[in-house]
Design a protein around this motif. Structure first.
Motif, mmCIF file in Angstrom:
data_model
loop_
_atom_site.group_PDB
_atom_site.id
_atom_site.type_symbol
_atom_site.label_atom_id
_atom_site.label_comp_id
_atom_site.label_asym_id
_atom_site.label_seq_id
_atom_site.Cartn_x
_atom_site.Cartn_y
_atom_site.Cartn_z
ATOM 1 N N LEU A 1 12.770 -0.412 4.392
ATOM 2 C CA LEU A 1 12.017 0.503 3.546
ATOM 3 C C LEU A 1 10.649 -0.095 3.222
ATOM 4 O O LEU A 1 10.541 -1.262 2.845
ATOM 5 C CB LEU A 1 12.781 0.771 2.248
ATOM 6 C CG LEU A 1 14.115 1.494 2.407
ATOM 7 C CD1 LEU A 1 14.901 1.463 1.100
ATOM 8 C CD2 LEU A 1 13.898 2.926 2.860
ATOM 9 N N ALA A 2 9.620 0.704 3.382
ATOM 10 C CA ALA A 2 8.257 0.260 3.119
ATOM 11 C C ALA A 2 7.467 1.446 2.588
ATOM 12 O O ALA A 2 7.913 2.591 2.659
ATOM 13 C CB ALA A 2 7.616 -0.274 4.392
ATOM 14 N N GLY A 3 6.294 1.156 2.061
ATOM 15 C CA GLY A 3 5.448 2.217 1.528
ATOM 16 C C GLY A 3 3.989 1.911 1.760
ATOM 17 O O GLY A 3 3.618 0.839 2.253
ATOM 18 N N THR A 4 3.157 2.853 1.378
ATOM 19 C CA THR A 4 1.727 2.658 1.561
ATOM 20 C C THR A 4 1.213 1.474 0.744
ATOM 21 O O THR A 4 0.191 0.887 1.105
ATOM 22 C CB THR A 4 0.935 3.929 1.183
ATOM 23 O OG1 THR A 4 1.271 4.299 -0.158
ATOM 24 C CG2 THR A 4 1.241 5.063 2.137
ATOM 25 N N ILE A 5 1.929 1.080 -0.320
ATOM 26 C CA ILE A 5 1.509 -0.087 -1.091
ATOM 27 C C ILE A 5 1.620 -1.366 -0.270
ATOM 28 O O ILE A 5 1.040 -2.387 -0.643
ATOM 29 C CB ILE A 5 2.285 -0.238 -2.418
ATOM 30 C CG1 ILE A 5 3.779 -0.459 -2.169
ATOM 31 C CG2 ILE A 5 2.057 0.937 -3.318
ATOM 32 C CD1 ILE A 5 4.554 -0.863 -3.413
ATOM 33 N N ASP A 6 2.330 -1.322 0.852
ATOM 34 C CA ASP A 6 2.487 -2.496 1.702
ATOM 35 C C ASP A 6 1.363 -2.644 2.729
ATOM 36 O O ASP A 6 1.245 -3.698 3.370
ATOM 37 C CB ASP A 6 3.831 -2.435 2.442
ATOM 38 C CG ASP A 6 5.006 -2.439 1.486
ATOM 39 O OD1 ASP A 6 4.957 -3.189 0.488
ATOM 40 O OD2 ASP A 6 5.967 -1.686 1.724
ATOM 41 N N ILE A 7 0.546 -1.623 2.905
ATOM 42 C CA ILE A 7 -0.502 -1.684 3.927
ATOM 43 C C ILE A 7 -1.525 -2.771 3.603
ATOM 44 O O ILE A 7 -1.864 -3.602 4.451
ATOM 45 C CB ILE A 7 -1.174 -0.311 4.114
ATOM 46 C CG1 ILE A 7 -0.163 0.685 4.695
ATOM 47 C CG2 ILE A 7 -2.390 -0.432 5.029
ATOM 48 C CD1 ILE A 7 -0.656 2.120 4.744
ATOM 49 N N GLY A 8 -2.024 -2.795 2.383
ATOM 50 C CA GLY A 8 -3.031 -3.793 1.995
ATOM 51 C C GLY A 8 -2.550 -5.217 2.184
ATOM 52 O O GLY A 8 -3.202 -6.018 2.872
ATOM 53 N N PRO A 9 -1.396 -5.592 1.599
ATOM 54 C CA PRO A 9 -0.903 -6.957 1.790
ATOM 55 C C PRO A 9 -0.615 -7.297 3.257
ATOM 56 O O PRO A 9 -0.809 -8.438 3.680
ATOM 57 C CB PRO A 9 0.383 -6.994 0.963
ATOM 58 C CG PRO A 9 0.215 -5.935 -0.060
ATOM 59 C CD PRO A 9 -0.599 -4.863 0.606
ATOM 60 N N THR A 10 -0.196 -6.315 4.042
ATOM 61 C CA THR A 10 0.080 -6.567 5.455
ATOM 62 C C THR A 10 -1.210 -6.843 6.223
ATOM 63 O O THR A 10 -1.283 -7.791 7.019
ATOM 64 C CB THR A 10 0.837 -5.376 6.080
ATOM 65 O OG1 THR A 10 2.066 -5.194 5.365
ATOM 66 C CG2 THR A 10 1.135 -5.613 7.544
ATOM 67 N N VAL A 11 -2.231 -6.050 5.981
ATOM 68 C CA VAL A 11 -3.520 -6.269 6.654
ATOM 69 C C VAL A 11 -4.101 -7.620 6.240
ATOM 70 O O VAL A 11 -4.572 -8.396 7.085
ATOM 71 C CB VAL A 11 -4.502 -5.117 6.350
ATOM 72 C CG1 VAL A 11 -5.904 -5.448 6.825
ATOM 73 C CG2 VAL A 11 -4.006 -3.821 6.981
ATOM 74 N N LEU A 12 -4.056 -7.921 4.945
ATOM 75 C CA LEU A 12 -4.562 -9.212 4.485
ATOM 76 C C LEU A 12 -3.768 -10.365 5.096
ATOM 77 O O LEU A 12 -4.337 -11.372 5.518
ATOM 78 C CB LEU A 12 -4.515 -9.288 2.957
ATOM 79 C CG LEU A 12 -5.514 -8.417 2.211
ATOM 80 C CD1 LEU A 12 -5.253 -8.461 0.712
ATOM 81 C CD2 LEU A 12 -6.935 -8.855 2.520
ATOM 82 N N GLY A 13 -2.451 -10.218 5.152
ATOM 83 C CA GLY A 13 -1.612 -11.257 5.743
ATOM 84 C C GLY A 13 -1.943 -11.502 7.200
ATOM 85 O O GLY A 13 -2.011 -12.648 7.659
ATOM 86 N N GLN B 1 -4.548 -14.213 1.468
ATOM 87 C CA GLN B 1 -3.490 -13.982 0.496
ATOM 88 C C GLN B 1 -3.836 -12.767 -0.361
ATOM 89 O O GLN B 1 -5.010 -12.530 -0.672
ATOM 90 C CB GLN B 1 -3.349 -15.215 -0.390
ATOM 91 C CG GLN B 1 -2.073 -15.266 -1.165
ATOM 92 C CD GLN B 1 -1.897 -16.633 -1.811
ATOM 93 O OE1 GLN B 1 -2.854 -17.347 -2.051
ATOM 94 N NE2 GLN B 1 -0.659 -16.978 -2.085
ATOM 95 N N SER B 2 -2.817 -12.011 -0.756
ATOM 96 C CA SER B 2 -3.040 -10.877 -1.659
ATOM 97 C C SER B 2 -3.546 -11.391 -3.002
ATOM 98 O O SER B 2 -3.196 -12.485 -3.433
ATOM 99 C CB SER B 2 -1.741 -10.104 -1.871
ATOM 100 O OG SER B 2 -1.291 -9.544 -0.674
ATOM 101 N N PHE B 3 -4.357 -10.589 -3.678
ATOM 102 C CA PHE B 3 -4.871 -10.999 -4.978
ATOM 103 C C PHE B 3 -3.856 -10.718 -6.079
ATOM 104 O O PHE B 3 -2.931 -9.915 -5.898
ATOM 105 C CB PHE B 3 -6.217 -10.314 -5.277
ATOM 106 C CG PHE B 3 -6.154 -8.808 -5.256
ATOM 107 C CD1 PHE B 3 -5.739 -8.091 -6.355
ATOM 108 C CD2 PHE B 3 -6.524 -8.112 -4.107
ATOM 109 C CE1 PHE B 3 -5.688 -6.714 -6.336
ATOM 110 C CE2 PHE B 3 -6.477 -6.729 -4.075
ATOM 111 C CZ PHE B 3 -6.058 -6.035 -5.190
ATOM 112 N N ASN B 4 -4.022 -11.362 -7.214
ATOM 113 C CA ASN B 4 -3.125 -11.172 -8.351
ATOM 114 C C ASN B 4 -3.132 -9.708 -8.776
ATOM 115 O O ASN B 4 -4.186 -9.115 -8.964
ATOM 116 C CB ASN B 4 -3.564 -12.035 -9.536
ATOM 117 C CG ASN B 4 -2.710 -11.760 -10.767
ATOM 118 O OD1 ASN B 4 -1.492 -11.728 -10.693
ATOM 119 N ND2 ASN B 4 -3.360 -11.524 -11.883
ATOM 120 N N GLY B 5 -1.966 -9.147 -8.908
ATOM 121 C CA GLY B 5 -1.837 -7.762 -9.332
ATOM 122 C C GLY B 5 -1.690 -6.785 -8.192
ATOM 123 O O GLY B 5 -1.383 -5.621 -8.411
#
Length: 163
Positions: free
Chosen positions: A37-49, A54-58
């Motif tokens: 299970l994944a969502g659009t909230i995972d796109i940013g951290p995945t691209v950054l990874g 690293q993802s920023f705080n928050g």
């Protein structure tokens, strides 16, 4: 799907189970398929990874390319309307919890709940929320949804003291 056009706020599987296809020329996992299970909230951290950042705080979500992470057993979907729909005189807010087996949805405007057993009713035709024999899992799903909604609250900036 369900004979409904413009399915605002209706979180049927045909709308929320959408494939995400990522092509990374540097990856050695060509053709790899994941079903967690994944969502659009995972796109940013995945691209950054994938960029080595690293993802920023928050920042919500998780890096889907990180294979060390345990797959989620559930995910919350949040949707708020920006305009009035369905003849209501106000906007609506909908929250949905999805697991491999269940979909639980709460419509804030009229306190309407939906509960579907996706194994027994994959087409989501029988809402079990008001059924006389509502599944015992319903209460646990509500608690899980509330817990995940608290986890999704913004943690940035970090507090510097107690109020």
């Amino acid at each position: 799907d369900h004979g409904i056009m413009l399915k605002y706020l209706l979180h049927y599987q045909g709308l929320i189970r959408v494939p995400c296809i990522v092509a990374d020329p540097r990856s050695d996992k060509s053709g790899a398929v994941r079903s967690d299970l994944a969502g659009t909230i995972d796109i940013g951290p995945t691209v950054l990874g994938r960029a080595g950042l690293q993802s920023f705080n928050g920042m919500q979500g998780r890096d889907l390319s990180d294979t060390s992470l345990t797959p989620r057993d559930s995910i919350v979907i949040e949707e708020d309307t920006a305009t009035v729909h369905f003849g209501n005189d106000t906007v609506d807010r909908v929250r949905t919890l999805v697991t491999d087996r269940w979909r639980l949805t709460y419509h804030h405007f009229d306190s309407w709940w939906e509960l579907y057993d996706l194994q027994e009713d994959p087409d989501e035709n029988k809402n079990l929320w008001d059924a006389p024999n509502r599944p015992a899992e319903a209460d646990a799903l509500v608690r899980k949804m509330i817990s995940q909604l608290v986890e999704l609250n913004d943690t940035s900036p970090l507090p510097t003291a107690r109020a």
